[in-house]
Design an enzyme around this catalytic site. Structure first.
Site, PDB file in Angstrom:
ATOM      1  N   CYS A  35      31.467  31.828  57.423  1.00 51.90           N
ATOM      2  CA  CYS A  35      30.644  30.762  56.738  1.00 51.90           C
ATOM      3  C   CYS A  35      30.064  31.585  55.422  1.00 51.90           C
ATOM      4  CB  CYS A  35      29.850  29.980  57.349  1.00 51.90           C
ATOM      5  SG  CYS A  35      30.457  29.169  58.949  1.00 51.90           S
TER       6      CYS A  35
ATOM      7  N   ARG B 270      35.002  32.034  52.056  1.00 52.44           N
ATOM      8  CA  ARG B 270      34.506  32.436  53.295  1.00 52.44           C
ATOM      9  C   ARG B 270      34.495  31.251  54.336  1.00 52.44           C
ATOM     10  NH1 ARG B 270      31.424  37.138  53.491  1.00 52.44           N
ATOM     11  NH2 ARG B 270      30.632  36.068  55.620  1.00 52.44           N
TER      12      ARG B 270
ATOM     13  N   TRP C  46      33.145  27.267  57.906  1.00 50.41           N
ATOM     14  CA  TRP C  46      34.421  27.612  58.700  1.00 50.41           C
ATOM     15  C   TRP C  46      33.915  27.307  60.317  1.00 50.41           C
ATOM     16  CZ3 TRP C  46      36.144  30.617  62.907  1.00 50.41           C
ATOM     17  CH2 TRP C  46      37.158  30.853  62.990  1.00 50.41           C
TER      18      TRP C  46
ATOM     19  N   ASN D  97      25.541  31.362  60.197  1.00 48.93           N
ATOM     20  CA  ASN D  97      26.936  32.095  60.291  1.00 48.93           C
ATOM     21  C   ASN D  97      26.911  32.521  61.395  1.00 48.93           C
ATOM     22  OD1 ASN D  97      29.343  32.976  59.937  1.00 48.93           O
ATOM     23  ND2 ASN D  97      28.882  34.521  58.264  1.00 48.93           N
ATOM     24  N   GLY D  98      27.801  32.532  62.344  1.00 48.88           N
ATOM     25  CA  GLY D  98      27.720  33.356  63.665  1.00 48.88           C
ATOM     26  C   GLY D  98      27.941  32.365  64.792  1.00 48.88           C
TER      27      GLY D  98
ATOM     28  N   GLU E 150      53.597  42.881  57.375  1.00 48.46           N
ATOM     29  CA  GLU E 150      52.661  42.391  56.674  1.00 48.46           C
ATOM     30  C   GLU E 150      53.248  41.256  55.644  1.00 48.46           C
ATOM     31  OE1 GLU E 150      49.392  42.152  53.832  1.00 48.46           O
ATOM     32  OE2 GLU E 150      49.537  42.699  55.906  1.00 48.46           O
TER      33      GLU E 150
ATOM     34  N   LYS F  62      51.940  37.554  55.458  1.00 44.17           N
ATOM     35  CA  LYS F  62      51.611  36.919  54.266  1.00 44.17           C
ATOM     36  C   LYS F  62      52.208  35.576  54.123  1.00 44.17           C
ATOM     37  CE  LYS F  62      48.617  39.369  52.704  1.00 44.17           C
ATOM     38  NZ  LYS F  62      48.288  39.711  53.822  1.00 44.17           N
TER      39      LYS F  62
ATOM     40  N   GLU G 152      50.390  33.253  56.308  1.00 42.96           N
ATOM     41  CA  GLU G 152      48.938  32.945  55.884  1.00 42.96           C
ATOM     42  C   GLU G 152      49.027  31.869  54.829  1.00 42.96           C
ATOM     43  OE1 GLU G 152      46.094  36.797  56.357  1.00 42.96           O
ATOM     44  OE2 GLU G 152      47.919  36.834  54.841  1.00 42.96           O
TER      45      GLU G 152
ATOM     46  N   HIS H 100      66.953  43.486  70.355  1.00 44.40           N
ATOM     47  CA  HIS H 100      66.507  43.109  71.901  1.00 44.40           C
ATOM     48  C   HIS H 100      65.611  41.832  71.766  1.00 44.40           C
ATOM     49  CE1 HIS H 100      67.477  47.325  72.927  1.00 44.40           C
ATOM     50  NE2 HIS H 100      67.104  47.589  71.705  1.00 44.40           N
TER      51      HIS H 100
ATOM     52  N   LYS I 140      37.989  34.363  54.621  1.00 43.20           N
ATOM     53  CA  LYS I 140      38.171  35.891  53.898  1.00 43.20           C
ATOM     54  C   LYS I 140      37.509  36.629  54.884  1.00 43.20           C
ATOM     55  CE  LYS I 140      39.420  38.756  51.099  1.00 43.20           C
ATOM     56  NZ  LYS I 140      40.909  39.276  50.720  1.00 43.20           N
TER      57      LYS I 140
END
Length: 610
Positions: free
Chosen positions: A2, A27, A74, A100-101, A483, A487, A490, A506, A605
């Site tokens: 957050c 955030r 968040w 935050n936490g 990666e 992307k 996301e 496989h 983030k």
């Protein structure tokens, strides 16, 4: 995860809080709220959704006041709605806080407070803290002591800021696992969860460490431990300016950060390449270089995109340094009792330097007497302070939630470390000079890719309505496949998977038909012929092949439906050029799908909760 902002001073607090929240929205953006002391009372306004929704609700309200706090959320405990949004208040409405936490023992504390008659309005763990502080401050004599005693009861992580209507010139902040930064101004002080919202007011900051509590007024900032011992903290100067956290005319931060990569890689390498000696200079690790040189093994730990960079680092270290390397998910590392001792080195990679899982991995490594090195982007971050040595990326602030320039800077730093260690061990000067020379050309090669993006845009238009993608690569380009798939997931919300190209046979080959785009990283490296065989296997099943290939390769045009060309480079640096088209492909597909590129759903983030 957050975003937290607090202000105490002589100016009007509300505009500072709102602008600060906008800087922090990357955030978390499930809901947002503010609390301002207005006419002797706390006025709390909060709304679900993004900051713009909060702004709408504040329109026309005369919320004057020179002290206040703000939060962009968040969600962890409780759905993202108005009741669960921060700030939360105690029963009197005089005290509010942002958090935050995660408070892990909130259930037992909640039960205790319910038995004492406290009434809870939200589903959050945060509200427990409001009532707990009030419980310890019943007589209203010492708010700081009440906050301290309440925090001694808490298990879990927190970065908090407390405001009280009866204290018109005081904010209280504390930290345990979630970052808190103090900003020191003239006749004003600020608090935030990172430096971004502070830079337009001051460049002088102090980073709280775990177990520390700060009391801020308009004229001073006092830091103590939770055990009430005064701490003398150093003041750091933020090393970037406001222009670096603006969009600079780009429609999205992500595109801006993709386009910045020629410059950010120059900054990452600046002053670190020694051409004549064929090596690198990394002052942050050279005083502890012996531990790396003679380590029995190296463990690289990270999360998400940083984990993909770590895999590339593993290949580099093993090939050119000759040291065994394992790459671990930081989120799993401490829970499986890893075999570590004083002959092992742990390298932690994190863009923010605040990733909770990665910090926990560092603490586990140090507990088992291993040397801990850090690779991070944010100067003064917790990982930078907690590790024995390390290297900064110098990539500049990264605001887009989906990491781009940090990834290429991480890979570059790993290449520099490989070069330094390899040359000290058994790498020849000629080989070292070849790597240095090639590293120096990479920014120009990336710039060339970025100048010719029309092909990538056309491919995005052709495939953006597909629901599934497969990304395949071998050797150094296997992590790039991972990666590229990440992307796309996301920011486009499309299903995508990355695999080693040979592993396709496989299992994943069962998915391939005429509706499945398969992205191959097929550069002319040491495994080129093998990748070409894998492309044939996809073509035989009518899969649609998109190839990232080396400039001048005409053979690939016979096998792929679409080709994106990148300049040639040596194998170990291939990821630095091959990842760029995949970043752009994900970006353009997301834009075509109407997705929020910079603030994708459910993400934030900096992951500072477990």
């Amino acid at each position: 995860m957050c975003g937290i902002i607090g202000y105490v001073g002589k100016r009007q607090a509300l505009p500072i809080l709102i602008n600060g929240l906008k800087r922090l929205e990357y955030r978390g953006y499930d809901s947002a709220g503010i609390a301002v002391r207005h006419n002797g009372h706390l006025k709390v306004v909060k709304k679900p959704g993004k900051i713009v929704e909060l702004e709408k609700s504040l329109c026309g309200q005369n919320l004057s006041g020179t002290i206040g706090i703000g939060h962009t959320r968040w969600a962890t405990h409780g759905q993202p709605n108005e009741i669960n949004a921060h700030p939360h208040t105690d029963s009197s409405g005089k005290l509010a806080l942002v958090h935050n936490g995660i408070i892990e023992n909130y259930q037992s504390l909640r039960k205790e407070l319910l038995e004492k008659g406290y009434v809870f309005k939200s589903e959050t763990d945060t509200e427990i803290l409001c009532h707990l502080i009030s419980e310890y401050n019943k007589n209203g004599s010492d708010l700081v002591e009440a906050v301290r005693l309440a925090l001694l009861r808490v298990e879990g992580t927190y970065g908090i800021v407390v405001i009280d209507a009866d204290h018109p010139d005081m904010l209280i902040a504390a930290r345990m696992g979630s970052p808190i930064v103090l900003g020191h101004g003239q006749n004003e002080n600020l608090i935030a969860s990172d430096a971004a919202p502070l830079i337009s007011h001051t460049k002088d900051v102090t980073y709280l460490d775990d177990g520390e509590l700060a009391i801020l007024t308009s004229s001073e900032a006092i830091v103590k431990t939770i055990n009430d011992e005064v701490v003398n903290k150093a003041i750091h100067v933020i090393d970037y300016d406001l222009s670096q956290i603006e969009k600079a005319g780009y429609p999205h931060f992500m595109l801006k950060e993709i386009m910045e990569q020629p410059n950010t890689l120059q900054d990452t390498m600046r002053g670190r390449l020694l051409l004549e000696e064929g090596t690198a200079k990394l002052g942050g690790i050279e005083k502890d270089i012996e531990s790396l040189l003679y380590a029995r093994r190296v463990v690289i730990t990270a999360c998400g995109t940083s984990w993909h960079a770590a895999l590339i680092g593993e290949y580099m270290f093993e090939e050119l340094v000759g040291v065994p390397v394992e790459v671990e998910y930081a989120s799993e590392f401490r829970y499986r009792d890893p075999v570590l001792d004083n002959n092992c080195v742990v390298i932690a990679i994190s863009q923010s330097g605040e990733t909770l899982d990665t910090l926990a991995a560092i603490k586990e490594a140090k507990r088992k007497r291993s040397k801990a090195y850090g690779i991070c982007n944010v100067v003064g971050s917790t990982i930078a302070r907690e590790t024995d040595a390390g290297v900064y990326l110098h990539a500049g602030p990264e605001i887009g939630v989906a990491s781009t320039k940090a990834f290429t800077s991480q890979v570059t730093v790993l290449a520099l470390m490989t070069l330094l260690l390899g040359r000290i061990k058994n790498m020849s000067a000629n080989r070292g000079r070849e790597i240095v020379q090639e590293l120096k050309t990479i920014p120009a090669k990336i710039a060339k890719i970025l100048e010719n993006t029309d092909t990538i845009k056309e491919i995005a238009k052709e495939f953006y309505q597909c629901r599934n993608f497969l990304y395949l690569g071998r050797g150094y380009n296997f992590p790039v496949a991972l990666e590229g798939a990440l992307k796309l997931k996301e920011i486009s919300y499309l299903h995508a998977e990355g695999y080693p190209a040979a592993e396709m046979k496989h299992g994943p080959i069962a998915l391939i038909d005429e509706n499945m785009p398969v992205v191959f990283i097929a550069t002319q490296d040491s495994v080129y012929d093998k990748v070409m065989s894998n492309i044939e296997e996809v073509r035989a099943r009518r899969g649609r092949v998109i190839a990232v290939a080396t400039e001048g390769d005409q053979e690939i045009t016979k096998k792929a439906d679409r080709v994106i060309y990148v300049p040639d480079t040596i194998d170990m640096l291939n990821p630095l050029v091959t990842v760029i088209p995949l970043q752009l492909l994900a970006y353009h597909i997301a834009v075509l799908r109407g997705c929020d590129v910079d603030q994708p759903r459910n993400l934030a983030k900096s992951v500072t909760v477990e």
